[in-house]
Write an enzyme that holds these catalytic residues in place. Structure first.
Site, PDB file in Angstrom:
ATOM      1  N   SER A 260       0.838  -1.203   0.000  1.00  0.00           N
ATOM      2  CA  SER A 260       0.000   0.000   0.000  1.00  0.00           C
ATOM      3  C   SER A 260       0.878   1.261   0.000  1.00  0.00           C
ATOM      4  CB  SER A 260      -0.953  -0.048   1.198  1.00  0.00           C
ATOM      5  OG  SER A 260      -1.998   0.872   1.071  1.00  0.00           O
TER       6      SER A 260
ATOM      7  N   ASP B 164      -8.934  -4.542  -5.953  1.00  0.00           N
ATOM      8  CA  ASP B 164      -8.408  -3.965  -4.718  1.00  0.00           C
ATOM      9  C   ASP B 164      -9.237  -2.737  -4.366  1.00  0.00           C
ATOM     10  OD1 ASP B 164      -6.886  -2.428  -2.821  1.00  0.00           O
ATOM     11  OD2 ASP B 164      -5.096  -3.522  -3.413  1.00  0.00           O
TER      12      ASP B 164
ATOM     13  N   HIS C  28      -7.310  -5.970  -0.310  1.00  0.00           N
ATOM     14  CA  HIS C  28      -6.238  -4.989  -0.399  1.00  0.00           C
ATOM     15  C   HIS C  28      -4.921  -5.654  -0.052  1.00  0.00           C
ATOM     16  CE1 HIS C  28      -4.042  -1.330  -0.370  1.00  0.00           C
ATOM     17  NE2 HIS C  28      -3.946  -1.225   0.938  1.00  0.00           N
TER      18      HIS C  28
END
Length: 519
Positions: free
Chosen positions: A232, A459, A486
């Site tokens: 991320s 995602d 995610h």
């Protein structure tokens, strides 16, 4: 707001491989050392018990493992003045058990998430795998975050609870906007007042500086070149490091990428579209169940969700602990659950509770997102999230741009629309006391070895195309995972895990166009 994918906190079941209680190692300097930074690159790390580093319930549980060691890394507060004030970073490692290659340094995202907690959680899952046997697994809390000192400090626990109960974001009236902006301005002032070193700390908190800290850590760990895993927001740390130190990279996996070229508003809308898509996936899953809180018709799920949560804007649900479940917390609970299918069951339970006028499960999900523990204490994740974002990107002060983004967000994620007019309030970054230190751009990475970017087709937080764009910008390989979650690496998908492990251990990239299906 891209936080880490929740990692299951499971206890270690294999024999302890920990070293003596306190162990000082002088490994550096390894590799190139920038001018004037010799004392930082050559410092020893004193490894000891991790319990004193715990700053949350999760950390206290995980850090009790005897397989883990922790230390403090000293870095300059301001790299432009390395002889001035210093700060420290918390570092955690789980040592390789066989035929060690080196250290695998990871960051789980945020910005604001603890790399120490992520590494401790992951260590128990991978210790008996090839990856855990061949690499020391190392997590660090970026400057200002978690166990690193000093920490970014903006709101007290009581102030955070009050802010959540006020639910100001749903009031787009002129008076509501004025109140939101007054609180945003107050928040920015408190961050500067309450954080040690004040504006100097805030000015040097961004990804630009975290990347430089990461190179110090590489050297002190004794690594000529860095092996890195970023999830991320951690992909931004990775791409920033790769641009600053391309010759110092051995291997790099970037999973759940941020688009390097997207500005703040475009990124927000793209993320909204991701959550909208994930909600539709949840609705289809839910509609197949007899107990679906949103009904058996997936096409009507958005309306059903709105009917459940919109009344909270006027009539929040009072909980047994005296707090109230607001619209913002109920929708935040949904966002938290959409990060991983493992939380869909909890979301359905919480929505069924809301039908009955109770909100304990939804509040628990919102507390999980906000990292509020059983004692009512918050980590500084949310404070740090704002502080990093405000120096990583140019501030947005054009109210037309803000309003257009808010309206577009409601269209791409209609389940989050509160049904009231948007008001285009300036956020805390508009009042931030220091300028931004970086901005979105395509990384210039000449001399970088091949990196591996992993992107998930559905995602919710970092859309698939962002990973496609990052892989192209960094001349890297793209591995596609077909699923709704995610991030994915080291979370149980054998196809993805094997491809990533082969790359980190052997340097073998997956073939072009490689795709892995959900299991």
């Amino acid at each position: 707001m891209c936080l880490l994918t929740p990692l299951a906190a499971c206890a270690s079941t294999h024999p302890s491989t920990a070293q003596p209680q306190s162990e000082t190692e002088q490994k550096g300097p390894a590799g190139p050392v920038p001018a004037g930074l010799d004392k930082f690159y050559a410092q020893p790390l004193t490894w000891a018990d991790c319990a004193p580093y715990a700053t949350s319930d999760d950390a206290r549980s995980l850090f009790s493992s005897q397989d883990l060691q922790c230390a403090r890394l000293t870095v300059p507060l301001d790299y432009a003045a390395p002889q001035g004030d210093t700060i420290t970073l918390g570092v955690l490692r789980h040592k390789a058990s066989n035929d060690r290659i080196g250290s695998l340094v990871l960051n789980p995202g945020g910005p604001g998430a603890s790399g120490m907690v992520a590494a401790a959680s992951l260590a128990s899952q991978v210790s008996n795998t090839e990856l855990g046997q061949r690499f020391d697994l190392v997590g660090f809390d970026p400057r200002g975050i978690g166990a690193s000192e000093p920490g970014v400090t903006c709101l007290t626990d009581a102030e955070r609870d009050t802010e959540r109960a006020e639910d100001l974001d749903t009031d787009g009236s002129p008076a509501g906007v004025a109140k939101q902006e007054a609180e945003a301005k107050d928040f920015a002032a408190k961050c500067a007042q309450r954080t040690q070193h004040g504006t100097a700390m805030l000015a040097n908190l961004g990804t630009r500086d975290v990347a430089r800290d990461l190179d110090v850590l590489r050297s002190v760990l004794g690594e000529q070149k860095l092996t890195y895993l970023g999830y991320s927001y951690g992909t931004r740390i990775g791409s920033t490091y790769a641009e600053a130190f391309p010759g110092n990279v051995r291997a790099m996996i970037l999973d759940g990428a941020l688009d390097p070229n997207q500005d703040e508003t475009a990124s927000l809308v793209a993320q909204g579209a991701g959550f909208g898509l994930a909600f539709n996936q949840f609705a289809a899953w839910c509609a197949a169940r007899q107990d679906c809180a949103l009904g058996r018709n997936a096409a009507g799920a958005t309306k059903a969700f709105q009917n459940l949560v919109r009344p909270l804007t006027q009539n929040p649900v009072r909980l047994n602990d005296g707090r109230v479940l607001t619209f913002d917390d109920a929708t935040l609970a949904a966002i938290q659950a959409l990060y991983s299918q493992q939380l869909w069951e909890s979301l359905n339970t919480g929505l069924n509770e809301l039908h009955r006028g109770t909100g304990a499960t939804l509040m628990a999900l919102a507390d999980q997102y906000n990292e509020r523990d059983s004692r009512g204490h918050y980590t500084n994740t949310q404070d740090a999230f704002t502080a990093v974002r405000c120096v990583d990107d140019p501030r947005v002060t054009d109210k037309t741009e803000i309003l257009n983004a808010e309206n577009l967000y409601d269209r791409v994620a209609p389940f989050l629309d509160d049904g009231r007019s948007n008001g285009a309030a300036l956020d805390a970054c508009a009042f931030w006391p220091v300028p931004n230190t970086s901005q979105p751009h395509e990384p210039k990475v000449a001399g970088l070895p091949p990196v591996l970017v992993i992107s998930t087709t559905k995602d919710p937080a970092t859309p698939y195309e962002a990973g496609v764009n990052l892989a192209k910008a960094m001349n890297g390989a793209l591995l596609t995972f077909e699923g709704t979650q995610h991030t994915v690496f080291l979370q149980g998908n054998s196809c993805v895990d094997q491809a990533g492990t082969d790359y980190l251990v052997k340097g073998t990239l997956p073939p072009s166009g490689k795709r892995c299906a959900g299991q």
